[in-house]
Write a protein that holds these residues in place. Structure first.
Motif, PDB file in Angstrom:
ATOM      1  N   ASP A  14     -29.208  15.501 -35.778  1.00 27.72           N
ATOM      2  CA  ASP A  14     -28.247  16.577 -35.974  1.00 27.72           C
ATOM      3  C   ASP A  14     -27.674  16.432 -37.384  1.00 27.72           C
ATOM      4  O   ASP A  14     -27.870  15.418 -38.055  1.00 27.72           O
ATOM      5  N   ASP A  15     -26.989  17.459 -37.824  1.00 25.46           N
ATOM      6  CA  ASP A  15     -26.545  17.504 -39.217  1.00 25.46           C
ATOM      7  C   ASP A  15     -25.478  16.469 -39.570  1.00 25.46           C
ATOM      8  O   ASP A  15     -25.167  16.292 -40.748  1.00 25.46           O
ATOM      9  N   SER A  16     -24.943  15.757 -38.587  1.00 27.45           N
ATOM     10  CA  SER A  16     -23.975  14.701 -38.910  1.00 27.45           C
ATOM     11  C   SER A  16     -24.638  13.559 -39.683  1.00 27.45           C
ATOM     12  O   SER A  16     -23.960  12.752 -40.301  1.00 27.45           O
ATOM     13  N   TYR A  17     -25.982  13.512 -39.652  1.00 22.57           N
ATOM     14  CA  TYR A  17     -26.717  12.467 -40.369  1.00 22.57           C
ATOM     15  C   TYR A  17     -27.003  12.843 -41.824  1.00 22.57           C
ATOM     16  O   TYR A  17     -27.508  12.017 -42.571  1.00 22.57           O
ATOM     17  N   LEU A  18     -26.724  14.066 -42.219  1.00 19.59           N
ATOM     18  CA  LEU A  18     -27.003  14.504 -43.588  1.00 19.59           C
ATOM     19  C   LEU A  18     -26.106  13.783 -44.590  1.00 19.59           C
ATOM     20  O   LEU A  18     -24.899  13.654 -44.382  1.00 19.59           O
ATOM     21  N   HIS A  28     -34.906  10.577 -43.680  1.00 20.12           N
ATOM     22  CA  HIS A  28     -34.203  10.170 -42.454  1.00 20.12           C
ATOM     23  C   HIS A  28     -34.683  11.008 -41.267  1.00 20.12           C
ATOM     24  O   HIS A  28     -34.932  10.468 -40.186  1.00 20.12           O
ATOM     25  N   HIS A  29     -34.806  12.314 -41.469  1.00 17.27           N
ATOM     26  CA  HIS A  29     -35.261  13.184 -40.386  1.00 17.27           C
ATOM     27  C   HIS A  29     -36.678  12.795 -39.959  1.00 17.27           C
ATOM     28  O   HIS A  29     -36.984  12.752 -38.756  1.00 17.27           O
ATOM     29  N   VAL A 124     -29.297   4.882 -36.488  1.00 11.37           N
ATOM     30  CA  VAL A 124     -28.195   5.838 -36.368  1.00 11.37           C
ATOM     31  C   VAL A 124     -26.922   5.268 -36.995  1.00 11.37           C
ATOM     32  O   VAL A 124     -26.263   5.918 -37.808  1.00 11.37           O
ATOM     33  N   ASN A 125     -26.570   4.038 -36.632  1.00 14.70           N
ATOM     34  CA  ASN A 125     -25.359   3.436 -37.189  1.00 14.70           C
ATOM     35  C   ASN A 125     -25.481   3.218 -38.691  1.00 14.70           C
ATOM     36  O   ASN A 125     -24.517   3.403 -39.435  1.00 14.70           O
ATOM     37  N   HIS A 126     -26.671   2.846 -39.147  1.00 15.60           N
ATOM     38  CA  HIS A 126     -26.878   2.619 -40.572  1.00 15.60           C
ATOM     39  C   HIS A 126     -26.674   3.919 -41.354  1.00 15.60           C
ATOM     40  O   HIS A 126     -25.989   3.932 -42.376  1.00 15.60           O
ATOM     41  N   ILE A 127     -27.247   5.005 -40.860  1.00 16.27           N
ATOM     42  CA  ILE A 127     -27.080   6.288 -41.548  1.00 16.27           C
ATOM     43  C   ILE A 127     -25.619   6.726 -41.514  1.00 16.27           C
ATOM     44  O   ILE A 127     -25.051   7.102 -42.539  1.00 16.27           O
ATOM     45  N   TYR A 129     -22.822   5.075 -41.122  1.00 18.59           N
ATOM     46  CA  TYR A 129     -21.775   4.250 -41.726  1.00 18.59           C
ATOM     47  C   TYR A 129     -22.149   3.673 -43.086  1.00 18.59           C
ATOM     48  O   TYR A 129     -21.322   3.676 -43.993  1.00 18.59           O
ATOM     49  N   GLU A 130     -23.345   3.207 -43.252  1.00 14.27           N
ATOM     50  CA  GLU A 130     -23.729   2.641 -44.546  1.00 14.27           C
ATOM     51  C   GLU A 130     -24.241   3.710 -45.499  1.00 14.27           C
ATOM     52  O   GLU A 130     -23.802   3.800 -46.639  1.00 14.27           O
ATOM     53  N   ASP A 131     -25.174   4.522 -45.030  1.00 10.11           N
ATOM     54  CA  ASP A 131     -25.757   5.532 -45.910  1.00 10.11           C
ATOM     55  C   ASP A 131     -24.767   6.641 -46.253  1.00 10.11           C
ATOM     56  O   ASP A 131     -24.841   7.228 -47.337  1.00 10.11           O
ATOM     57  N   LYS A 132     -23.851   6.929 -45.367  1.00  5.97           N
ATOM     58  CA  LYS A 132     -22.827   7.947 -45.669  1.00  5.97           C
ATOM     59  C   LYS A 132     -22.014   7.533 -46.897  1.00  5.97           C
ATOM     60  O   LYS A 132     -21.631   8.374 -47.705  1.00  5.97           O
ATOM     61  N   LYS A 133     -21.756   6.223 -47.043  1.00  7.38           N
ATOM     62  CA  LYS A 133     -21.029   5.742 -48.226  1.00  7.38           C
ATOM     63  C   LYS A 133     -21.846   6.014 -49.488  1.00  7.38           C
ATOM     64  O   LYS A 133     -21.289   6.374 -50.523  1.00  7.38           O
ATOM     65  N   ILE A 134     -23.151   5.845 -49.390  1.00  5.45           N
ATOM     66  CA  ILE A 134     -24.020   6.136 -50.531  1.00  5.45           C
ATOM     67  C   ILE A 134     -23.962   7.633 -50.846  1.00  5.45           C
ATOM     68  O   ILE A 134     -23.884   8.032 -52.008  1.00  5.45           O
ATOM     69  N   GLY A 135     -24.003   8.451 -49.799  1.00  4.76           N
ATOM     70  CA  GLY A 135     -23.947   9.903 -49.990  1.00  4.76           C
ATOM     71  C   GLY A 135     -22.717  10.329 -50.764  1.00  4.76           C
ATOM     72  O   GLY A 135     -22.796  11.172 -51.668  1.00  4.76           O
ATOM     73  N   VAL A 136     -21.576   9.741 -50.445  1.00  8.22           N
ATOM     74  CA  VAL A 136     -20.338  10.049 -51.168  1.00  8.22           C
ATOM     75  C   VAL A 136     -20.479   9.640 -52.635  1.00  8.22           C
ATOM     76  O   VAL A 136     -20.130  10.392 -53.546  1.00  8.22           O
ATOM     77  N   HIS A 137     -21.017   8.451 -52.857  1.00 12.52           N
ATOM     78  CA  HIS A 137     -21.206   7.967 -54.231  1.00 12.52           C
ATOM     79  C   HIS A 137     -22.178   8.867 -54.997  1.00 12.52           C
ATOM     80  O   HIS A 137     -21.958   9.162 -56.177  1.00 12.52           O
ATOM     81  N   LEU A 138     -23.247   9.307 -54.340  1.00 15.41           N
ATOM     82  CA  LEU A 138     -24.260  10.125 -55.011  1.00 15.41           C
ATOM     83  C   LEU A 138     -23.719  11.478 -55.439  1.00 15.41           C
ATOM     84  O   LEU A 138     -24.226  12.068 -56.398  1.00 15.41           O
ATOM     85  N   GLN A 139     -22.709  11.962 -54.763  1.00 14.40           N
ATOM     86  CA  GLN A 139     -22.112  13.249 -55.151  1.00 14.40           C
ATOM     87  C   GLN A 139     -21.540  13.175 -56.556  1.00 14.40           C
ATOM     88  O   GLN A 139     -21.434  14.187 -57.248  1.00 14.40           O
ATOM     89  N   ASN A 140     -21.163  11.960 -56.976  1.00 11.63           N
ATOM     90  CA  ASN A 140     -20.607  11.770 -58.318  1.00 11.63           C
ATOM     91  C   ASN A 140     -21.675  11.370 -59.335  1.00 11.63           C
ATOM     92  O   ASN A 140     -21.363  11.159 -60.488  1.00 11.63           O
ATOM     93  N   CYS A 141     -22.905  11.254 -58.890  1.00  9.79           N
ATOM     94  CA  CYS A 141     -24.005  10.864 -59.752  1.00  9.79           C
ATOM     95  C   CYS A 141     -24.680  12.137 -60.260  1.00  9.79           C
ATOM     96  O   CYS A 141     -25.238  12.905 -59.481  1.00  9.79           O
ATOM     97  N   VAL A 142     -24.643  12.356 -61.539  1.00  9.49           N
ATOM     98  CA  VAL A 142     -25.134  13.588 -62.139  1.00  9.49           C
ATOM     99  C   VAL A 142     -26.622  13.794 -61.877  1.00  9.49           C
ATOM    100  O   VAL A 142     -27.063  14.908 -61.602  1.00  9.49           O
ATOM    101  N   ASP A 143     -27.409  12.722 -61.926  1.00 12.96           N
ATOM    102  CA  ASP A 143     -28.863  12.847 -61.857  1.00 12.96           C
ATOM    103  C   ASP A 143     -29.447  12.552 -60.493  1.00 12.96           C
ATOM    104  O   ASP A 143     -30.586  12.123 -60.400  1.00 12.96           O
ATOM    105  N   ASN A 144     -28.720  12.757 -59.407  1.00 10.31           N
ATOM    106  CA  ASN A 144     -29.303  12.397 -58.107  1.00 10.31           C
ATOM    107  C   ASN A 144     -30.277  13.454 -57.692  1.00 10.31           C
ATOM    108  O   ASN A 144     -31.028  13.417 -56.862  1.00 10.31           O
TER     109      ASN A 144
END
Length: 144
Positions: A14-18, A28-29, A124-127, A129-144
Protein backbone atom coordinates in the motif's frame (compact mmCIF):
# COMPACT_ATOMS: atom_id res chain seq x y z
CA UNK A 1 6.97 0.88 17.06
CA UNK A 2 7.28 -2.40 15.17
CA UNK A 3 4.57 -3.62 12.83
CA UNK A 4 3.59 -7.18 13.62
CA UNK A 5 2.53 -9.26 10.66
CA UNK A 6 1.04 -12.68 11.05
CA UNK A 7 1.22 -15.37 8.38
CA UNK A 8 -2.47 -14.96 7.60
CA UNK A 9 -2.09 -11.24 6.89
CA UNK A 10 -0.15 -11.80 3.68
CA UNK A 11 2.07 -9.20 2.22
CA UNK A 12 0.03 -6.45 0.62
CA UNK A 13 1.56 -3.32 -0.85
CA UNK A 14 0.00 0.00 0.00
CA UNK A 15 1.10 3.59 -0.46
CA UNK A 16 2.25 3.91 3.16
CA UNK A 17 5.46 2.22 1.95
CA UNK A 18 6.24 4.96 -0.59
CA UNK A 19 9.39 6.97 0.09
CA UNK A 20 8.95 9.46 -2.73
CA UNK A 21 11.87 8.14 -4.77
CA UNK A 22 10.46 6.35 -7.81
CA UNK A 23 13.31 3.87 -8.42
CA UNK A 24 13.44 2.80 -4.76
CA UNK A 25 9.66 2.66 -4.47
CA UNK A 26 9.47 0.51 -7.60
CA UNK A 27 12.10 -1.86 -6.23
CA UNK A 28 10.27 -2.13 -2.90
CA UNK A 29 7.03 -2.96 -4.69
CA UNK A 30 8.83 -5.62 -6.76
CA UNK A 31 10.29 -7.11 -3.57
CA UNK A 32 6.75 -7.49 -2.22
CA UNK A 33 5.73 -9.33 -5.40
CA UNK A 34 8.78 -11.62 -5.28
CA UNK A 35 8.24 -12.55 -1.66
CA UNK A 36 4.54 -13.20 -2.29
CA UNK A 37 5.48 -15.54 -5.15
CA UNK A 38 8.00 -17.35 -3.01
CA UNK A 39 5.54 -17.84 -0.15
CA UNK A 40 2.90 -19.05 -2.60
CA UNK A 41 5.32 -21.58 -4.12
CA UNK A 42 6.34 -22.88 -0.68
CA UNK A 43 2.76 -23.05 0.62
CA UNK A 44 1.41 -24.80 -2.45
CA UNK A 45 4.08 -27.42 -2.93
CA UNK A 46 5.60 -26.13 -6.14
CA UNK A 47 8.58 -28.01 -7.50
CA UNK A 48 11.86 -27.45 -5.73
CA UNK A 49 13.55 -25.94 -8.80
CA UNK A 50 10.88 -23.22 -9.15
CA UNK A 51 11.26 -22.30 -5.48
CA UNK A 52 15.06 -22.32 -5.75
CA UNK A 53 15.01 -20.12 -8.86
CA UNK A 54 12.67 -17.63 -7.16
CA UNK A 55 14.68 -17.68 -3.95
CA UNK A 56 17.94 -17.10 -5.83
CA UNK A 57 16.38 -14.27 -7.82
CA UNK A 58 15.05 -12.70 -4.61
CA UNK A 59 18.48 -12.88 -2.97
CA UNK A 60 20.18 -11.27 -5.98
CA UNK A 61 17.46 -8.67 -6.37
CA UNK A 62 17.71 -7.75 -2.69
CA UNK A 63 21.48 -7.33 -2.99
CA UNK A 64 21.04 -5.13 -6.07
CA UNK A 65 18.36 -3.10 -4.30
CA UNK A 66 20.54 -2.60 -1.23
CA UNK A 67 23.45 -1.52 -3.43
CA UNK A 68 21.25 0.99 -5.29
CA UNK A 69 19.80 2.32 -2.06
CA UNK A 70 23.23 2.63 -0.44
CA UNK A 71 24.66 4.43 -3.49
CA UNK A 72 21.81 6.92 -3.26
CA UNK A 73 22.54 7.42 0.45
CA UNK A 74 26.21 8.12 -0.30
CA UNK A 75 25.33 10.48 -3.15
CA UNK A 76 22.96 12.43 -0.90
CA UNK A 77 25.23 12.26 2.16
CA UNK A 78 22.72 10.41 4.32
CA UNK A 79 24.06 10.83 7.89
CA UNK A 80 22.98 7.35 9.06
CA UNK A 81 24.51 5.53 6.08
CA UNK A 82 26.87 3.28 8.08
CA UNK A 83 24.13 2.12 10.46
CA UNK A 84 21.75 1.51 7.58
CA UNK A 85 24.37 -0.47 5.66
CA UNK A 86 24.92 -2.63 8.76
CA UNK A 87 21.19 -3.40 8.91
CA UNK A 88 21.34 -4.48 5.26
CA UNK A 89 24.38 -6.69 5.89
CA UNK A 90 22.67 -8.38 8.85
CA UNK A 91 19.59 -9.05 6.75
CA UNK A 92 21.70 -10.64 4.01
CA UNK A 93 22.94 -13.11 6.64
CA UNK A 94 19.36 -13.87 7.70
CA UNK A 95 18.29 -14.51 4.12
CA UNK A 96 21.42 -16.58 3.54
CA UNK A 97 20.41 -18.79 6.47
CA UNK A 98 16.96 -19.34 4.92
CA UNK A 99 18.58 -20.24 1.59
CA UNK A 100 20.87 -22.71 3.34
CA UNK A 101 17.85 -24.30 5.04
CA UNK A 102 16.08 -24.62 1.72
CA UNK A 103 19.17 -26.10 0.05
CA UNK A 104 19.52 -28.69 2.83
CA UNK A 105 15.87 -29.54 3.47
CA UNK A 106 13.82 -28.25 0.55
CA UNK A 107 10.52 -26.47 0.93
CA UNK A 108 8.53 -26.92 4.09
CA UNK A 109 5.75 -25.25 5.99
CA UNK A 110 8.35 -24.19 8.58
CA UNK A 111 10.42 -22.47 5.89
CA UNK A 112 7.35 -20.77 4.47
CA UNK A 113 6.35 -19.66 7.96
CA UNK A 114 9.82 -18.22 8.57
CA UNK A 115 9.76 -16.38 5.25
CA UNK A 116 6.49 -14.84 6.33
CA UNK A 117 7.41 -14.10 9.93
CA UNK A 118 11.05 -13.11 9.46
CA UNK A 119 11.46 -11.74 5.94
CA UNK A 120 8.11 -10.04 5.55
CA UNK A 121 8.14 -8.52 9.03
CA UNK A 122 11.72 -7.31 8.54
CA UNK A 123 11.02 -5.77 5.14
CA UNK A 124 7.83 -4.00 6.18
CA UNK A 125 9.39 -2.60 9.36
CA UNK A 126 12.58 -1.68 7.53
CA UNK A 127 10.69 0.29 4.89
CA UNK A 128 8.33 1.97 7.36
CA UNK A 129 10.97 3.00 9.88
CA UNK A 130 14.46 2.95 8.39
CA UNK A 131 13.81 3.70 4.74
CA UNK A 132 11.24 6.38 5.54
CA UNK A 133 14.07 8.33 7.23
CA UNK A 134 16.05 8.08 4.00
CA UNK A 135 13.01 9.28 2.04
CA UNK A 136 12.82 12.42 4.17
CA UNK A 137 16.54 13.04 3.66
CA UNK A 138 16.27 12.45 -0.10
CA UNK A 139 13.64 15.17 -0.42
CA UNK A 140 16.44 17.62 0.42
CA UNK A 141 18.85 16.02 -2.04
CA UNK A 142 18.79 17.94 -5.31
CA UNK A 143 20.02 15.07 -7.49
CA UNK A 144 17.95 12.15 -6.21
Amino acid sequence: MVVNISAKDGFIWDDSYLLGNEPVDTQHHQLFDLINSLVNFCDNGFEKEKIKTTLDFLVNYTIDHFNDEEALQIKCKYPEYEAHKKIHEDFKVTVGDLVDRFNKNGSSSALSSDIKSVVIKWLVNHILYEDKKIGVHLQNCVDN
